[in-house]
Write a protein that holds these residues in place. Structure first.
Motif, short mmCIF file in Angstrom:
data_model
loop_
_atom_site.label_atom_id
_atom_site.label_comp_id
_atom_site.label_asym_id
_atom_site.label_seq_id
_atom_site.Cartn_x
_atom_site.Cartn_y
_atom_site.Cartn_z
N VAL A 135 51.78 72.92 -95.25
CA VAL A 135 51.89 71.48 -95.50
C VAL A 135 53.31 71.10 -95.87
N LYS A 136 53.91 70.27 -95.05
CA LYS A 136 55.24 69.72 -95.33
C LYS A 136 55.15 68.20 -95.46
N ASP A 137 54.51 67.58 -94.47
CA ASP A 137 54.30 66.13 -94.50
C ASP A 137 52.93 65.87 -95.13
N THR A 138 52.89 65.15 -96.24
CA THR A 138 51.65 64.98 -97.00
C THR A 138 51.06 63.58 -96.90
N THR A 139 51.45 62.82 -95.90
CA THR A 139 50.84 61.50 -95.72
C THR A 139 49.41 61.66 -95.22
N SER B 291 45.05 60.39 -87.23
CA SER B 291 45.11 58.95 -87.00
C SER B 291 44.54 58.66 -85.61
N LYS C 133 49.97 58.51 -99.97
CA LYS C 133 49.27 59.73 -100.34
C LYS C 133 48.08 59.43 -101.24
N GLY D 140 44.95 65.69 -87.59
CA GLY D 140 45.85 66.06 -88.67
C GLY D 140 45.84 67.55 -88.91
N GLY D 141 46.72 67.99 -89.78
CA GLY D 141 46.86 69.43 -90.03
C GLY D 141 45.66 70.07 -90.69
N ALA E 203 49.26 62.70 -91.57
CA ALA E 203 49.61 64.09 -91.32
C ALA E 203 48.48 65.03 -91.72
#
Length: 498
Positions: A131-135, A142, A193, A168-169, A138
């Protein structure tokens, strides 16, 4: 936040007393005479500790995070009318620079090696979501619109806009790894977030049911689903708002939390150990293959057993059997957790007690995994029977997590109380000082110390000794300064506090 010497000594004294107490309530058959963890786990931990010094407990937790993920589609754990899966969710909080990244550098390549081989041979789709992008987008995905050509029965082609989900991830199986969990949005929520606590809580629900599916309502109308079956390994330093998150979110209770504040003296020692490794090469390839192959062997042994059970008409909750001693051992070990925390201060008890039920569940799952880890080296008839010995193995590890939690909570809440008291004190002292400053102070803002402390005593209704002790603390923290003129002592609020 680093501990000063007195805090460290107090913590070590309390921990020593706690461990002596824990020894006194052990069962008649000492755990020390048994292997604390399965042989393969101990070998893994010893190897990990060669690169991540003195982090044996987190190392063992990573073993069970990976093994629990591998077993989740092959084993179901029945309890009453409910069913649990084998995943272990871990949050590791520890002082910066004390080996968290080094441990992941050991664990990550092993996980990748295992996933690669199992995916290729068994058709699974396991991966690691770092996890790098935590929106929200992400994490859970979407929706977008895509133009697609649609041909009807008469051969007419029409271009239509079709909604398409962008995953998403969190979607899928494998690991969800946070190297910097402090930025997840759990500790400091933001507009992008805001739902992360709900997402993580949902993914920790049992996979046997529908509550594990993350649902996101779309602005355009309708819902979008994220089917996350991952295991969480989150690492971070200890955030300032940690005790508040524990009290308000419920997220920490649902995971197996290991929290450790490393004192400066220990940090200095660890730096010396790291310094000794400069200029020396350590084999990093062999452990990946050795332990990767061990995980694969455990998985394939279990898979063959799973297929045999299903072929004989059984179900996933028949793959592992439970000895009569299992439930009694769970009760015994859980009571030790309950007895241990009962002597804590009320503020610690109210928070720490909320963890026991979830830790009991983690202990049961980990006992099953201890049984599975031993299976390849056991006789066929003795495999996959979970006994009290496996519960004791699991309890050894979960107990260390509980020790760390209660110890940290006690120290943290003491600090918070002291900070609150310090804030309350400075307000009262400041109020009296400003009242006296114009009446009896000199042109430099000084007031007579004796008169000042007497007025503070009247304002706060505290005893004289208590007022003098609080004033001494304010002097130490440079909130007040003194000047002696003749036989009289004058005090003044410092410019930073004025």
């Amino acid at each position: 936040m680093n501990m000063d010497e007195s805090e460290y000594e107090e913590m070590m004294r309390d921990e020593m007393i706690a461990r002596e107490y824990w020894k006194s309530i052990q069962t008649e058959v000492p755990v020390a005479k048994k292997r604390k963890l399965p042989s393969v786990v101990e070998k893994y931990v010893n190897s990990a500790a060669e690169v991540s010094y003195e982090n044996e407990i987190p190392a063992a937790l990573t073993f069970f995070v990976l093994l629990g993920q591998l077993c989740k589609d092959l084993v179901a754990i029945p309890f009453g009318r409910r069913t649990d899966d084998t995943r272990i969710q871990v949050i590791w909080m520890q002082t910066s620079g004390t080996g968290k990244s080094e441990l992941y550098n050991f664990f990550g390549p092993i996980s990748e090696y295992v996933f690669k081989h199992i995916n290729k041979k068994h058709g699974t789709n396991l991966d690691i979501f770092n996890v790098k992008d935590t929106t929200d987008a992400a994490l859970v995905g979407s929706m977008d619109v895509e133009k697609q050509s649609v041909t009807d029965d008469e051969g007419n082609t029409t271009v239509m806009k079709v909604p398409v989900q962008i995953y998403g991830g969190l979607e899928g199986s494998g690991l969800c790894a946070y190297d910097e969990f402090e930025y997840s949005g759990v500790f400091k929520p933001s507009q992008h977030k805001e739902n992360v606590v709900m997402y993580l809580n949902t993914m920790m629900n049992s996979l046997h049911g529908q509550n594990w599916i993350i649902t996101k309502r779309l602005k355009e109308g309708g819902n979008m689903e994220c089917r996350c079956q991952r295991s969480l390994l989150a690492m971070t330093y200890i955030p300032i708002s940690m005790s508040k998150v524990i009290a308000e979110t419920g997220l920490m209770q649902r995971s197996l939390l290991f929290i450790r504040e490393v004192p400066i003296e220990k940090q200095n020692y660890l730096r010396e150990k790291v310094a000794m490794s400069y200029g020396k090469k350590i084999d990093s390839v062999t452990p990946v293959r050795e332990f990767g192959d061990a995980f694969i062997k455990i998985y394939e042994t279990l898979k063959r057993h799973n297929m045999q059970v299903l072929a004989d008409g059984g179900h996933m909750d028949d793959v592992v059997q439970f000895d009569d001693s299992f439930s009694d051992a769970i009760i015994t070990e859980t009571r030790k957790f309950q007895d241990y925390v009962q002597s804590s201060r009320p503020s610690v008890l109210s928070l720490a007690n909320n963890f026991i039920t979830r830790m009991q569940g983690s202990m049961a799952r980990m006992a099953v995994l201890c049984c599975i880890a031993e299976a390849p080296n056991m006789k066929l008839d003795d495999r996959y029977i979970v006994t009290s010995r496996h519960v004791q193995q699991a309890s050894h590890l979960v107990r260390e997590c509980y020790f760390s939690l209660v110890s940290w909570l006690d120290m943290s809440l003491k600090r918070e109380a002291k900070t609150f008291q310090d804030t309350k004190n400075i307000k009262a002292f400041r109020k009296v000082y400003r009242k006296m400053q114009g009446a009896v102070g000199d042109n430099m803002g000084r007031v007579n110390k004796t008169q000042f402390l007497e007025e503070v005593r009247k304002e706060t209704q505290l005893g004289q000794a208590t007022v003098y002790r609080h004033y001494s603390e304010l002097l130490k923290t440079k909130k007040f300064s003194e000047l002696k003129k003749g036989r009289s002592v004058y005090t003044r609020l410092t410019e930073d506090e004025a």
